[in-house]
Design a protein around this motif. Structure first.
Motif, mmCIF file in Angstrom:
data_model
loop_
_atom_site.group_PDB
_atom_site.id
_atom_site.type_symbol
_atom_site.label_atom_id
_atom_site.label_comp_id
_atom_site.label_asym_id
_atom_site.label_seq_id
_atom_site.Cartn_x
_atom_site.Cartn_y
_atom_site.Cartn_z
ATOM 1 N N VAL A 17 -8.999 -5.107 0.886
ATOM 2 C CA VAL A 17 -8.190 -3.655 0.773
ATOM 3 C C VAL A 17 -6.732 -4.038 0.687
ATOM 4 O O VAL A 17 -6.145 -4.637 1.642
ATOM 5 C CB VAL A 17 -8.831 -2.886 1.852
ATOM 6 C CG1 VAL A 17 -7.894 -1.497 1.844
ATOM 7 C CG2 VAL A 17 -10.363 -2.530 1.798
ATOM 8 N N LEU A 18 -6.410 -3.647 -0.394
ATOM 9 C CA LEU A 18 -4.653 -3.594 -0.443
ATOM 10 C C LEU A 18 -4.197 -2.261 -0.543
ATOM 11 O O LEU A 18 -5.045 -1.357 -0.794
ATOM 12 C CB LEU A 18 -4.352 -4.598 -1.622
ATOM 13 C CG LEU A 18 -5.103 -5.703 -2.065
ATOM 14 C CD1 LEU A 18 -4.490 -6.214 -3.381
ATOM 15 C CD2 LEU A 18 -4.629 -6.818 -1.000
ATOM 16 N N CYS A 19 -2.933 -2.028 0.258
ATOM 17 C CA CYS A 19 -2.437 -0.785 0.293
ATOM 18 C C CYS A 19 -0.892 -0.594 0.302
ATOM 19 O O CYS A 19 -0.245 -1.772 0.437
ATOM 20 C CB CYS A 19 -2.791 -0.327 1.875
ATOM 21 S SG CYS A 19 -2.270 1.328 1.865
ATOM 22 N N ASP A 20 -0.540 0.327 -0.605
ATOM 23 C CA ASP A 20 0.925 0.626 -0.605
ATOM 24 C C ASP A 20 1.101 1.870 0.135
ATOM 25 O O ASP A 20 0.728 3.027 0.016
ATOM 26 C CB ASP A 20 1.148 0.934 -2.094
ATOM 27 C CG ASP A 20 2.792 1.184 -2.115
ATOM 28 O OD1 ASP A 20 3.359 1.730 -1.495
ATOM 29 O OD2 ASP A 20 3.235 1.181 -3.480
ATOM 30 N N GLU A 21 1.743 1.539 1.384
ATOM 31 C CA GLU A 21 2.014 2.490 2.521
ATOM 32 C C GLU A 21 2.729 3.787 1.779
ATOM 33 O O GLU A 21 2.590 4.952 2.317
ATOM 34 C CB GLU A 21 2.588 2.047 3.514
ATOM 35 C CG GLU A 21 1.538 0.947 4.213
ATOM 36 C CD GLU A 21 0.364 1.502 5.046
ATOM 37 O OE1 GLU A 21 0.197 2.915 4.899
ATOM 38 O OE2 GLU A 21 -0.535 0.819 5.216
ATOM 39 N N LEU A 22 3.575 3.336 0.990
ATOM 40 C CA LEU A 22 4.756 4.232 0.458
ATOM 41 C C LEU A 22 4.114 5.664 -0.235
ATOM 42 O O LEU A 22 4.258 6.830 0.011
ATOM 43 C CB LEU A 22 5.928 3.797 -0.169
ATOM 44 C CG LEU A 22 6.878 4.836 -0.693
ATOM 45 C CD1 LEU A 22 7.642 5.666 0.477
ATOM 46 C CD2 LEU A 22 7.720 3.970 -1.527
ATOM 47 N N CYS A 23 3.343 5.257 -1.262
ATOM 48 C CA CYS A 23 2.384 6.078 -1.967
ATOM 49 C C CYS A 23 1.180 6.504 -1.628
ATOM 50 O O CYS A 23 0.597 7.281 -2.462
ATOM 51 C CB CYS A 23 2.720 5.788 -3.574
ATOM 52 S SG CYS A 23 1.724 4.189 -3.868
ATOM 53 N N GLY A 24 0.641 5.680 -1.166
ATOM 54 C CA GLY A 24 -0.861 5.963 -0.540
ATOM 55 C C GLY A 24 -1.714 5.319 -1.338
ATOM 56 O O GLY A 24 -3.005 5.480 -1.384
ATOM 57 N N LEU A 25 -1.400 4.458 -2.394
ATOM 58 C CA LEU A 25 -2.298 3.716 -3.219
ATOM 59 C C LEU A 25 -3.120 2.654 -2.667
ATOM 60 O O LEU A 25 -2.409 1.802 -1.910
ATOM 61 C CB LEU A 25 -1.573 3.228 -4.511
ATOM 62 C CG LEU A 25 -2.406 2.354 -5.468
ATOM 63 C CD1 LEU A 25 -3.707 3.236 -6.298
ATOM 64 C CD2 LEU A 25 -1.653 1.610 -6.392
ATOM 65 N N GLU A 26 -4.313 2.745 -2.703
ATOM 66 C CA GLU A 26 -5.295 1.804 -2.148
ATOM 67 C C GLU A 26 -6.207 1.070 -3.145
ATOM 68 O O GLU A 26 -6.703 1.642 -4.146
ATOM 69 C CB GLU A 26 -6.192 2.247 -0.997
ATOM 70 C CG GLU A 26 -7.145 1.209 -0.229
ATOM 71 C CD GLU A 26 -7.853 1.956 0.850
ATOM 72 O OE1 GLU A 26 -7.231 1.997 1.948
ATOM 73 O OE2 GLU A 26 -9.125 2.142 0.646
ATOM 74 N N ILE A 27 -6.171 -0.292 -3.294
ATOM 75 C CA ILE A 27 -6.836 -1.022 -4.373
ATOM 76 C C ILE A 27 -8.011 -2.018 -3.530
ATOM 77 O O ILE A 27 -7.427 -2.600 -2.726
ATOM 78 C CB ILE A 27 -6.195 -1.725 -5.214
ATOM 79 C CG1 ILE A 27 -5.285 -0.809 -6.053
ATOM 80 C CG2 ILE A 27 -7.108 -2.634 -6.042
ATOM 81 C CD1 ILE A 27 -4.613 -1.546 -7.060
ATOM 82 N N VAL A 28 -9.363 -1.618 -3.783
ATOM 83 C CA VAL A 28 -10.337 -2.561 -3.217
ATOM 84 C C VAL A 28 -10.746 -3.582 -4.338
ATOM 85 O O VAL A 28 -11.233 -3.146 -5.266
ATOM 86 C CB VAL A 28 -11.420 -1.935 -2.727
ATOM 87 C CG1 VAL A 28 -12.570 -2.695 -1.859
ATOM 88 C CG2 VAL A 28 -11.075 -0.695 -1.588
ATOM 89 N N LEU A 29 -10.235 -4.735 -3.898
ATOM 90 C CA LEU A 29 -10.852 -5.858 -4.754
ATOM 91 C C LEU A 29 -12.224 -6.451 -4.354
ATOM 92 O O LEU A 29 -12.332 -6.906 -3.070
ATOM 93 C CB LEU A 29 -9.661 -6.912 -4.784
ATOM 94 C CG LEU A 29 -8.370 -6.467 -5.412
ATOM 95 C CD1 LEU A 29 -7.670 -7.965 -5.165
ATOM 96 C CD2 LEU A 29 -8.445 -6.082 -6.808
#
Length: 730
Positions: A136-148
């Protein structure tokens, strides 16, 4: 097999068969790619990460000028935060910016493999067959989460990858690009190989050296296309069928795709593949997710032959589904090139009667049986039997065919609509189109808008009514045009660029439903021939009509190229009349038979017009094929001579127990004053066994056939062929 996480250096080591794939959580949460190749023991490869100040390469760390994302090999890179290379994804925020900064958040490792929501993918029958990793990768600023997600298979050198983008923020996000996978190579000493062509000339092998800049293949046609197949590979210099490294990528998707490799200023190579970002975007509301297709990656250190064997086994056993997945395929007769639109029940019955006498097992009625279909400019969408042609309906025709001892199959083109049709007159907005723009025709037809639930329901009901009215055992599912004026009357303005992908999701939903409801039917995909020969369709339909071009010599190139990824059991291959309808070539009936016997054998000509001698040859071909088809359809396949490299071709099939062998040789053009002796070296045999050449009293050692070979007979003329059958005797 296994996936291990080493906490000390935050490294993931994925082992699949004889291969290793390693990446690391680097510094402040970046995913750094470390290695993909032959299986190794080491878990700490951080020394491979390039480090050192480079002119004009920015760094996200003001205290460390030796660190730069522009030189870091990455797993799923972004653009705009100091990496200038091609990104794997791009998302636009509410403020219009497209800068994101993903960091590692968590991971989990589990047995088995999850299904992809709404998309085809490889699968396992048991959780013990594979192991998966979710990062799980996350950009805390915009709330985008990407699950590889990564999956490794126990039996194969296979790593599958996909990504799921989730909006955990409070504002809508717009996805501009979402590829399935990315691999950064620290070397550019590779060749780029892919399968290209056109209608009637599909999947020819193209190979060239990497060079500075970007090399790519893609489809913007709404389908995987005749022009480019969703497969590409990087090959070490000198790699061939038997030796060299191969890094291969195959996308399980049937729509617009891109595959590209970028060679940058530092002579590194970034390979990425997935849905084509051209004319694509996807609105992602809070708490919604977007799933990318699966990317199947195969590593081989034994050349292209080993790579192909891996894909063949995986796709045959873990991609194709249903009753016919591991069943022998019937020998069929298709009436298209025999009658085209001009037929009667009696004419079809006569063809079926002759077919039965020759040993065929199935009769397939192609285009022209529905609506007012006497030519190709009307009636698509009106799936009602044409009573002028078939007065007593399909029930009567099926009974006639069954009475001859043959099962019955039928052609459909369910995704299309003719402007001259009752369906179009009732629902002119049901086609893909753009308001106030011309609706461009291709083959006198338009494409139904599968983003519309009512359209999907109509197709399912219409086909189900036909398939349920008679004992139909085979369906040829055709699709004969690509997308223009791409738009939907049923999507809002901000979602118009979702149309092409939503179409594919709708198609997969339809195919999933129809194939589940009629499991006893063998479905064969077709798209103007081989325009949609891809892993996505194979998940629902276990074979594909390889090409509309049935010329035996052209098929050598098409079937050879196709075999790089797809097993012979997935290839429909027919014997047709001469002069050939596509290229006007005249080829010997035996050569036509040998080419078609190398896949799922069928015939596409008027059997009633054959001479007695021709009927004798056809009957012998069918008898021979029935004896060897399990070897052809389920054995190991080996390419021996490439038609792309000379004026001859050869390939062979070996049963899994190495007891039975079938080899084919084709000479395309004759040579003056040829060599005194020409030998064909075989592959895949047991060197310790002796093999009898059936039909003779000759016995050869397996080692002799591999290292010395067998004499190729002396031929006269062009377009000739020969085949051998061997059986182990000890």
């Amino acid at each position: 097999m296994g996936i291990k996480y080493h906490q000390q250096n935050r490294t993931f080591h994925l082992q699949a068969g004889d291969s290793s794939y390693i990446f690391q959580v680097y510094r402040e949460g970046y995913l750094a790619h470390l290695y993909w190749g032959k299986r190794i023991r080491s878990n700490d490869l951080s020394r491979r990460i390039p480090y050192g100040r480079k002119p004009l390469s920015p760094t996200p760390d003001p205290w460390d000028e030796g660190f730069s994302l522009d030189t870091l090999p990455q797993e799923y890179p972004a653009f705009g935060n100091s990496d200038f290379r091609n990104p794997a994804y791009q998302v636009q925020l509410g403020n219009g910016s497209t800068v994101t900064d993903l960091r590692y958040k968590s991971h989990k490792i589990f047995k088995g493999k999850k299904r992809l929501q709404g998309l085809p993918a490889t699968y396992v029958e048991s959780d013990e067959e594979a192991e998966s990793l979710e990062v799980v990768l996350c950009d805390e600023l915009c709330g985008l989460e990407i699950v590889l997600t990564y999956t490794v298979f126990e039996k194969y050198n296979v790593l599958s990858r996909e990504a799921r983008l989730i909006n955990r923020g409070k504002e809508r996000l717009k996805i501009l690009k979402a590829l399935s996978g990315n691999v950064d190579f620290l070397s550019t000493d590779y060749d780029f190989l892919h399968l290209s062509g056109s209608w009637g000339r599909e999947r020819h092998i193209e190979r060239r050296a990497l060079a500075s800049g970007t090399q790519s293949i893609e489809s913007r046609r709404g389908s995987s296309s005749h022009q480019q197949n969703p497969f590409a590979a990087l090959l070490s210099k000198g790699a061939d069928e038997k030796q060299g490294e191969v890094f291969a990528f195959s996308l399980v998707y049937s729509g617009n795709f891109t595959a590209q490799v970028e060679v940058d200023q530092f002579k590194t190579a970034r390979f990425s593949m997935g849905i084509n970002p051209f004319d694509f975007s996807w609105m992602l509301d809070p708490m919604e997710s977007f799933q990318t297709p699966e990317l199947v990656m195969v590593y081989s250190d034994k050349g292209l032959g080993d790579m192909s064997s891996t894909y063949h086994q995986l796709y045959r056993n873990n991609l194709c589904r249903g009753y016919y997945k591991l069943k022998t395929r019937p020998v069929l007769i298709n009436n298209w090139e025999a009658t085209y639109f001009d037929f009667t029940p009696e004419k079809l019955e006569n063809i079926a009667k002759t077919a039965a006498e020759l040993g065929l097992e199935m009769f397939v009625l192609d285009d022209g049986w529905f609506g007012k279909r006497n030519r190709d400019d009307n009636s698509l969408g009106d799936w009602i039997v044409n009573k002028n042609k078939l007065p007593k309906g399909l029930e009567d025709l099926t009974e006639r065919i069954n009475h001859q001892g043959l099962s019955f199959g039928l052609w459909f083109e369910p995704e299309m609509i003719s402007e001259d049709s009752d369906l179009y007159r009732a629902h002119p907005d049901w086609c893909i189109h753009v308001p106030d723009r011309r609706r461009t025709n291709s083959r006198h037809q338009l494409i139904l808008d599968l983003t519309n639930e009512k359209v999907r329901k109509y197709i399912i009901e219409s086909l189900s009514n036909i398939l349920g009215c008679a004992p139909i055992r085979y369906v040829k599912w055709d699709m004969n045009r690509n997308m223009t004026e791409v738009g939907s009357a049923f999507l809002p303005a901000e979602r118009q660029r979702e149309t092409a992908h939503r179409y594919m999701l709708g198609l997969y939903e339809i195919m999933d439903k129809i194939t589940a409801d009629f499991p006893e039917i063998l479905f064969e995909s077709c798209s103007g021939g081989g325009g949609r020969f891809d892993p996505g369709i194979l998940h629902y339909m276990p074979q594909t009509w390889t090409s509309d071009n049935t010329d035996a010599i052209e098929r050598l190139f098409i079937q050879y190229g196709t075999s790089l990824v797809y097993p012979p059991i997935t290839m429909g291959a027919h014997v047709s009349a001469v002069p050939n309808h596509q290229v006007e070539r005249i080829t010997d009936l035996r050569t036509r038979g040998h080419a078609a016997m190398s896949g799922n054998l069928g015939y596409e000509l008027d059997l009633t017009k054959l001479s007695d001698e021709e009927k004798k040859i056809v009957k012998e071909q069918i008898g021979e094929y029935k004896e060897i088809r399990e070897i052809i359809q389920f054995g190991q396949f080996y390419r021996l001579k490439s038609p792309f490299e000379g004026k001859e071709a050869a390939w062979m099939f070996v049963s899994d127990d190495k007891q039975n062998v079938v080899a084919f040789y084709f000479r395309i053009l004759a040579k003056a004053n040829p060599p005194l002796v020409s030998m064909l070296r075989l592959r895949g045999l047991d060197e310790g066994k002796d093999y009898e050449l059936l039909g003779t009293d000759k016995v050869y050692g397996g080692d002799e056939l591999i290292h010395v070979g067998i004499n190729i007979p002396s031929f006269k003329g062009d377009y000739v062929s020969h085949y051998w059958r061997f059986k182990a005797i000890k």
